[in-house]
Design a protein around this motif. Structure first.
Motif, PDB file in Angstrom:
ATOM      1  N   THR A  57       0.805  -1.222   0.000  1.00 59.02           N
ATOM      2  CA  THR A  57       0.000   0.000   0.000  1.00 59.02           C
ATOM      3  C   THR A  57       0.840   1.277   0.000  1.00 59.02           C
ATOM      4  OG1 THR A  57      -0.050  -0.260   2.386  1.00 59.02           O
ATOM      5  CG2 THR A  57      -1.993  -1.003   1.169  1.00 59.02           C
ATOM      6  N   ASP A  58       2.126   1.143   0.235  1.00 64.87           N
ATOM      7  CA  ASP A  58       2.961   2.347   0.203  1.00 64.87           C
ATOM      8  C   ASP A  58       3.157   2.798  -1.239  1.00 64.87           C
ATOM      9  OD1 ASP A  58       3.549   2.785   2.944  1.00 64.87           O
ATOM     10  OD2 ASP A  58       4.826   1.006   2.916  1.00 64.87           O
ATOM     11  N   PRO A  59       3.378   4.099  -1.421  1.00 64.10           N
ATOM     12  CA  PRO A  59       3.579   4.582  -2.789  1.00 64.10           C
ATOM     13  C   PRO A  59       4.829   3.962  -3.428  1.00 64.10           C
ATOM     14  CG  PRO A  59       3.446   6.417  -1.214  1.00 64.10           C
ATOM     15  CD  PRO A  59       3.465   5.170  -0.422  1.00 64.10           C
ATOM     16  N   LEU A  60       4.803   3.935  -4.741  1.00 68.77           N
ATOM     17  CA  LEU A  60       5.968   3.512  -5.498  1.00 68.77           C
ATOM     18  C   LEU A  60       6.909   4.720  -5.567  1.00 68.77           C
ATOM     19  CD1 LEU A  60       6.480   0.898  -7.277  1.00 68.77           C
ATOM     20  CD2 LEU A  60       5.999   2.384  -9.222  1.00 68.77           C
ATOM     21  N   ILE A  61       8.166   4.514  -5.204  1.00 65.73           N
ATOM     22  CA  ILE A  61       9.094   5.651  -5.202  1.00 65.73           C
ATOM     23  C   ILE A  61      10.005   5.549  -6.417  1.00 65.73           C
ATOM     24  CG2 ILE A  61      10.801   6.928  -3.863  1.00 65.73           C
ATOM     25  CD1 ILE A  61       8.147   6.652  -2.369  1.00 65.73           C
ATOM     26  N   ILE A  62       9.866   6.513  -7.320  1.00 65.28           N
ATOM     27  CA  ILE A  62      10.739   6.482  -8.486  1.00 65.28           C
ATOM     28  C   ILE A  62      11.595   7.744  -8.523  1.00 65.28           C
ATOM     29  CG2 ILE A  62       9.043   5.093  -9.731  1.00 65.28           C
ATOM     30  CD1 ILE A  62       8.361   7.337 -11.462  1.00 65.28           C
ATOM     31  N   ALA A  63      12.677   7.700  -9.285  1.00 63.12           N
ATOM     32  CA  ALA A  63      13.556   8.867  -9.348  1.00 63.12           C
ATOM     33  C   ALA A  63      14.152   9.009 -10.737  1.00 63.12           C
ATOM     34  CB  ALA A  63      14.672   8.734  -8.316  1.00 63.12           C
ATOM     35  N   PHE A 122      16.725   3.160  -1.384  1.00 65.98           N
ATOM     36  CA  PHE A 122      15.538   3.931  -0.983  1.00 65.98           C
ATOM     37  C   PHE A 122      14.498   4.000  -2.106  1.00 65.98           C
ATOM     38  CE2 PHE A 122      19.300   5.794   1.081  1.00 65.98           C
ATOM     39  CZ  PHE A 122      18.992   5.553   2.400  1.00 65.98           C
ATOM     40  N   LEU A 123      14.885   3.555  -3.296  1.00 65.79           N
ATOM     41  CA  LEU A 123      14.039   3.768  -4.472  1.00 65.79           C
ATOM     42  C   LEU A 123      13.494   2.449  -5.009  1.00 65.79           C
ATOM     43  CD1 LEU A 123      16.533   6.196  -6.275  1.00 65.79           C
ATOM     44  CD2 LEU A 123      14.621   6.839  -4.784  1.00 65.79           C
ATOM     45  N   ASP A 124      12.331   2.523  -5.663  1.00 65.68           N
ATOM     46  CA  ASP A 124      11.785   1.323  -6.288  1.00 65.68           C
ATOM     47  C   ASP A 124      12.163   1.237  -7.750  1.00 65.68           C
ATOM     48  OD1 ASP A 124      10.448   0.513  -3.929  1.00 65.68           O
ATOM     49  OD2 ASP A 124       8.908   2.010  -4.325  1.00 65.68           O
ATOM     50  N   CYS A 125      12.237   2.402  -8.405  1.00 63.97           N
ATOM     51  CA  CYS A 125      12.788   2.348  -9.750  1.00 63.97           C
ATOM     52  C   CYS A 125      13.391   3.684 -10.153  1.00 63.97           C
ATOM     53  CB  CYS A 125      11.774   1.777 -10.752  1.00 63.97           C
ATOM     54  SG  CYS A 125      10.629   2.878 -11.458  1.00 63.97           S
ATOM     55  N   VAL A 126      14.350   3.612 -11.059  1.00 64.67           N
ATOM     56  CA  VAL A 126      15.123   4.776 -11.474  1.00 64.67           C
ATOM     57  C   VAL A 126      14.999   4.909 -12.986  1.00 64.67           C
ATOM     58  CG1 VAL A 126      17.407   5.838 -11.508  1.00 64.67           C
ATOM     59  CG2 VAL A 126      16.761   4.339  -9.602  1.00 64.67           C
ATOM     60  N   VAL A 127      14.778   6.151 -13.433  1.00 66.42           N
ATOM     61  CA  VAL A 127      14.595   6.389 -14.858  1.00 66.42           C
ATOM     62  C   VAL A 127      15.809   7.134 -15.408  1.00 66.42           C
ATOM     63  CG1 VAL A 127      13.114   7.460 -16.572  1.00 66.42           C
ATOM     64  CG2 VAL A 127      12.121   6.516 -14.491  1.00 66.42           C
ATOM     65  N   LEU A 128      16.407   6.589 -16.447  1.00 73.54           N
ATOM     66  CA  LEU A 128      17.610   7.195 -17.014  1.00 73.54           C
ATOM     67  C   LEU A 128      17.296   8.027 -18.259  1.00 73.54           C
ATOM     68  CD1 LEU A 128      19.030   5.127 -15.179  1.00 73.54           C
ATOM     69  CD2 LEU A 128      20.603   4.660 -17.035  1.00 73.54           C
ATOM     70  N   GLU A 184       4.782  -7.269  -9.535  1.00 69.19           N
ATOM     71  CA  GLU A 184       4.531  -7.542 -10.948  1.00 69.19           C
ATOM     72  C   GLU A 184       4.656  -6.248 -11.761  1.00 69.19           C
ATOM     73  OE1 GLU A 184       4.449 -10.004 -12.825  1.00 69.19           O
ATOM     74  OE2 GLU A 184       3.692  -8.990 -14.627  1.00 69.19           O
ATOM     75  N   LEU A 185       4.144  -5.167 -11.211  1.00 73.86           N
ATOM     76  CA  LEU A 185       4.253  -3.884 -11.898  1.00 73.86           C
ATOM     77  C   LEU A 185       5.740  -3.539 -12.105  1.00 73.86           C
ATOM     78  CD1 LEU A 185       3.214  -1.165 -13.008  1.00 73.86           C
ATOM     79  CD2 LEU A 185       3.100  -0.321 -10.658  1.00 73.86           C
ATOM     80  N   LEU A 186       6.538  -3.764 -11.089  1.00 73.92           N
ATOM     81  CA  LEU A 186       7.968  -3.465 -11.208  1.00 73.92           C
ATOM     82  C   LEU A 186       8.608  -4.331 -12.298  1.00 73.92           C
ATOM     83  CD1 LEU A 186       9.005  -2.955  -7.485  1.00 73.92           C
ATOM     84  CD2 LEU A 186       9.075  -1.256  -9.313  1.00 73.92           C
ATOM     85  N   VAL A 244      14.560   2.046 -17.777  1.00 75.28           N
ATOM     86  CA  VAL A 244      14.024   1.967 -16.419  1.00 75.28           C
ATOM     87  C   VAL A 244      14.772   0.874 -15.653  1.00 75.28           C
ATOM     88  CG1 VAL A 244      12.003   1.510 -14.992  1.00 75.28           C
ATOM     89  CG2 VAL A 244      11.774   2.816 -17.117  1.00 75.28           C
ATOM     90  N   TYR A 245      15.275   1.236 -14.514  1.00 78.23           N
ATOM     91  CA  TYR A 245      16.132   0.361 -13.713  1.00 78.23           C
ATOM     92  C   TYR A 245      15.402   0.052 -12.408  1.00 78.23           C
ATOM     93  CZ  TYR A 245      20.275  -0.519 -10.675  1.00 78.23           C
ATOM     94  OH  TYR A 245      21.186  -1.024  -9.798  1.00 78.23           O
ATOM     95  N   VAL A 246      15.237  -1.226 -12.121  1.00 77.90           N
ATOM     96  CA  VAL A 246      14.589  -1.613 -10.864  1.00 77.90           C
ATOM     97  C   VAL A 246      15.659  -2.242  -9.969  1.00 77.90           C
ATOM     98  CG1 VAL A 246      12.758  -2.972  -9.791  1.00 77.90           C
ATOM     99  CG2 VAL A 246      12.396  -1.972 -12.060  1.00 77.90           C
ATOM    100  N   PRO A 247      16.287  -1.464  -9.132  1.00 77.05           N
ATOM    101  CA  PRO A 247      17.478  -1.902  -8.406  1.00 77.05           C
ATOM    102  C   PRO A 247      17.265  -3.135  -7.540  1.00 77.05           C
ATOM    103  CG  PRO A 247      17.040   0.435  -8.013  1.00 77.05           C
ATOM    104  CD  PRO A 247      15.920  -0.076  -8.830  1.00 77.05           C
ATOM    105  N   ARG A 248      16.070  -3.283  -6.985  1.00 78.53           N
ATOM    106  CA  ARG A 248      15.910  -4.396  -6.039  1.00 78.53           C
ATOM    107  C   ARG A 248      15.909  -5.765  -6.718  1.00 78.53           C
ATOM    108  NH1 ARG A 248       9.548  -4.870  -4.442  1.00 78.53           N
ATOM    109  NH2 ARG A 248       9.645  -2.738  -3.715  1.00 78.53           N
ATOM    110  N   PHE A 249      15.862  -5.753  -8.070  1.00 81.29           N
ATOM    111  CA  PHE A 249      15.939  -7.013  -8.799  1.00 81.29           C
ATOM    112  C   PHE A 249      17.389  -7.447  -9.032  1.00 81.29           C
ATOM    113  CE2 PHE A 249      11.581  -6.341 -11.044  1.00 81.29           C
ATOM    114  CZ  PHE A 249      10.949  -6.636  -9.850  1.00 81.29           C
TER     115      PHE A 249
END
Ligand code: SF4
Lengths: 611, 223
Positions: free
Chosen positions: A137-143, A157-163, A189-191, A200-205
């Motif tokens: 339920t927490d927001p998705l944090i992107i940067a 701290f981030l869920d995804c990073v956009v280059l 799944e969205l990530l 788009v980079y999803v660091p936690r993967f």
């Protein structure tokens, strides 16, 4: 307005930062829009309002029918204290809703010294700091923003990073997020879907791997079908790119208040210390025609009194002369002036500045960056002594009384002779000033502003060691002593802030713990001299077992795996190394726009393909 | 009729914290956006020609702000009002506008008095007594901070009227406002034992004449 907020506002400085209702702000209906995204700027309102990317993205979000886009800034310390006392969380300006109620929070990472502010904003919003701690339920944090190219220290701290350029990819992200919300698709799944998008980079993967010496050895994907390299997004044609025809007009004076048009993106001058010059390649220009249309719209919709022609190096825009004359002619009568953000070091640029600045009230600024020809060749700042003195001469002759010169200290190969070069340039410039301002009441002055060189990722100097704090302080002291001269004033940056910047600019994931600890110890607004506390940072480094010098002051080997190798800006590592080699041989590389392609390796380049 | 227009406008909650200078700039931009035939000052730094009456203290909302606009041609006042309201930020609203006679006196010089409503956000104790005491005094000195340092000024002669409403939730204040004497409404808070964050101050009226009848800057034009 909330009653608690009403009572807080008279007690804080500049309360108008927090009151909303600015002209042209967009207030969409909360209940009837599917997806809510809040753009978060990790510094105060006054600074965030000047950011161009933020403005563009704000309008893109709100253009999507299903989406609502709002803004949040980091409140100044007095406001934070009051909010905490009153139990108020961080809210978005437009709706006043807490950030935690949004679906997506989008941070912009402009510089490394804003990382603690990102964490602080999450804290104030009552959102768990670490991606791994956040719930469904927490927001998705992107940067996004320039620091996304070396984002490892902050990715936990981030869920995804956009280059790269955000215009197109943001729409795709929103589309996926809207669908996910409508169909109740889980965040994980969205990530996964997001990770498939270009840039788009999803660091936690991915997991960072280190060897026994504690050296970074690269990333290991934790799932199948993940890209091993993330290529930046690129908007190829600026004329066709979205540009808002309106802008939010703040009620109060903020850093820059002007109608901003972006005349071009990218710069190919090839200064070897400059990250922006590498990550924003290739150069893409907007046509005069399109720019004039955008200016007309913006002036009509904002009523601004100044038009700013923005880019990394506006003097290099191929139709700059035509654009300026036509704008000046059209708007002079309405009391609207034109401003150039950056001047090239030559008399041509002074002529341009002369045309637009009828009153010579403020000083004029040039950035020769280094004090001798030798060192300017090393950093590939293709400015000759003759260019520089010509520029200074034209400026004093045209009536300016103050010339400001930007230099860096600590550049690779720098010697004391190069510092002496800065001193003699300053004195010669003042001498020239006296030729033109002997009689007048106002004396000529020269301001020398010196910053410390911080090696940045994706540049030919990404392997270099930064000068130690002691050496930099010594160099500063040397300059201060030799520049103490009537008519010359000396300004310099805080060396310790530069040192922190250097750690974060080339760090890896282990620094997340340090950043978190620093925030716990009270660090925030690290780019503000009055707030920066180096002792706290030393403590944070120590508490988390990090040797700052390892990241800041260590020379890297050619084949070392770097924590940003997987984040691709298009310029090849081979090219950067070749440029480094040339630097140490004091050889220059010309601007590929005006000569030939120099082989930087970009997969898509309109300049090279032009032939 | 001359080419100038006088307007009365509101300052609402969202823009009560902006400075006088920022209010001026908001109007400059509105004028540019509305493409009004405004006259410009001469010289290098060309500014649209309009002037505000007595500055509204920061933090105060108002129904009684006045401004004169100097145009290059005659324009029906009502049209200016509509045009401005279309382009002003939501924190401002023009309530009325009148065409000025050819030689109207400048707004700045004619303002004499103002009326404020001070809403109490918290229950205040013993206010009626404190008001009584305050009004009974011959002189009340407060520190005025100026560029040259601070000096003591007597504000008592500037307080014309100060009353508490029946349910004790609101004060009404009539006081001097203008170049002849100027009371900032917040200056009476301390003597009454109130804090700025405990009240909301609203300017209700500006007057150019008090006796025998109260007249606003627009009344004189109407005749
Ligand atoms: S590919 Fe060639 S022409 Fe294009 S930016 Fe790189 S060096 Fe310049």
């Amino acid at each position: 307005m909330d009653k608690k907020l009403l009572q807080i506002l008279p007690q804080v400085s500049s309360p108008a930062r927090y009151t909303n209702g600015e002209l042209n702000a967009i207030h969409k209906d909360w209940d009837t829009t599917t997806l809510k995204m809040c753009l978060a700027f990790p510094d105060i309102y006054d600074i965030g309002m000047a950011n161009l990317g933020f403005k563009i993205l704000y309008h893109i979000i709100n253009q999507q029918q299903a989406c609502l886009g709002e803004r949040a800034y980091l409140p100044w310390i007095d406001m934070q204290e009051q909010m905490i006392k009153a139990g108020l969380p961080l809210t978005a300006l437009e709706s006043g809703k807490p950030l935690s109620e949004f679906d997506i929070i989008g941070f912009t990472l402009q510089h490394e010294t804003s990382y603690t502010n990102v964490v602080k904003m999450l804290d104030l919003a009552d959102i768990p700091r670490f991606s791994a701690e956040r719930k469904e339920t927490d927001p998705l944090i992107i940067a996004g923003g320039p620091c996304s190219f070396n984002c490892e220290p902050i990715v936990d701290f981030l869920d995804c990073v956009v280059l790269g350029d955000g215009e197109e990819v943001l729409k795709q992200i929103l589309e996926l997020a809207v669908a996910a919300k409508e169909q109740n698709i889980a965040k994980e799944e969205l990530l996964r879907q997001l990770a498939k998008l270009e840039g788009v980079y999803v660091p936690r993967f991915y997991r960072a791997v280190y060897n026994d010496n504690g050296d970074y050895m690269g990333l290991e994907p934790l799932k199948q079908d993940l890209p091993l390299e993330i290529n930046k997004n690129l908007v190829e044609n600026l004329d066709q790119a979205f540009y808002p025809d309106t802008a939010i007009v703040p009620y109060t004076k903020v850093v820059f208040e002007r109608a901003v048009v972006e005349v071009m993106r990218g710069c190919t001058r090839g200064c070897r210390f400059c990250q922006a010059g590498m990550i924003y390649r290739p150069v893409r220009e907007r046509s005069v025609e399109v720019l004039k249309k955008q200016v007309a719209q913006l002036i009509k919709n904002t009523g601004y009194e100044e038009i700013s022609l923005s880019s990394l190096s506006t003097g290099d825009y191929s139709c700059i002369q035509q654009l300026i004359s036509e704008l000046v002619q059209e708007y002079e009568g309405q009391g609207v002036s034109v401003a150039l953000p950056s001047l090239r070091v030559d008399s041509f640029s002074v002529k341009l500045a002369e045309q637009i600045q009828k009153v010579r009230k403020s000083g004029i600024t040039f950035a020769p960056e280094a004090g001798t020809q030798r060192l300017r060749d090393v950093i590939n700042k293709n400015v000759t002594e003759a260019d520089l003195y010509d520029a200074v001469e034209s400026a004093f002759q045209a009536g300016w009384h103050q010339v400001k010169l930007y230099f860096m200290i600590g550049l690779p190969t720098e010697e004391f002779a190069d510092l002496d070069g800065i001193v003699s340039i300053a004195k010669n410039a003042l001498e020239i000033g006296w030729k033109y301002h002997q009689k007048g009441r106002r004396k000529p002055t020269v301001v020398v502003s010196v910053s410390s060189f911080v090696p940045k990722s994706h540049t030919p100097f990404q392997w270099e060691a930064m000068d130690s704090i002691e050496v930099l302080l010594e160099k500063q002291a040397y300059l201060r002593k030799h520049l103490s001269h009537p008519g010359i004033s000396f300004q310099y940056h805080n060396v310790h802030i530069s040192y922190l910047e250097a750690i974060l600019a080339r760090g890896d994931r282990r620094l997340a713990a340090t950043i978190a600890r620093a925030v716990d110890l009270g660090c925030q607004f690290d780019s503000w001299h009055e707030c920066f506390d180096f002792k706290l940072w030393e403590q944070a480094l120590q508490d988390t077992n990090i040797d700052g010098n390892y990241f800041a002051n260590r020379q890297r080997a050619k084949d070392e795996i770097l924590p940003w190798d997987h984040l691709k800006c298009g310029v090849s590592k081979g090219y950067l190394w070749r440029e480094r080699e040339k630097a140490f041989k004091e050889e220059t590389t010309p601007d590929c726009r005006f000569t030939n392609c120099t082989g930087c390796g970009l997969p898509k380049c309109n300049i090279r393909d032009r032939g | 009729m001359g080419k100038s227009i006088r307007v009365r406008f509101q300052v609402k909650e969202t823009c009560r914290f902006i400075s006088h200078l920022d209010k001026v700039r908001s109007f400059e931009r509105a004028i540019r956006r509305a493409q009004l035939p405004i006259a410009y000052s001469q010289g290098f730094n060309r500014r649209p020609r309009f002037a505000f009456a007595q500055a509204l203290p920061v933090g105060v909302t108002s129904d009684a702000e006045y401004a004169d606009f100097h145009l290059t041609e005659y324009l029906e006042a009502e049209r200016l009002k509509i045009a401005l309201n279309q382009v002003l930020p939501s924190g401002f609203y023009v309530l009325e506008a009148v065409n000025l006679p050819a030689r109207a006196e400048a707004l700045m010089t004619i303002i004499q008095a103002a009326a404020y409503r001070i809403k109490l956000l918290e229950q205040a104790s013993e206010l009626p007594d404190k008001i009584g005491n305050l009004l009974a005094q011959k002189s009340i000195y407060i520190d005025k901070h100026t560029k040259k340092g601070s000096k003591q000024v007597n504000i008592r002669p500037w307080i014309y009227q100060l009353e508490l409403n029946e349910d004790g939730t609101e004060l009404s204040l009539v006081c001097a406002c203008g170049s002849q004497g100027n009371l900032r409404p917040m200056d009476i808070l301390e003597p009454l034992g109130l804090k700025l964050e405990e009240v909301l101050i609203h300017r209700e009226a500006l007057w150019i004449e008090m006796d025998p009848v109260r007249r606003t800057p627009i009344d004189i034009v109407g005749g």
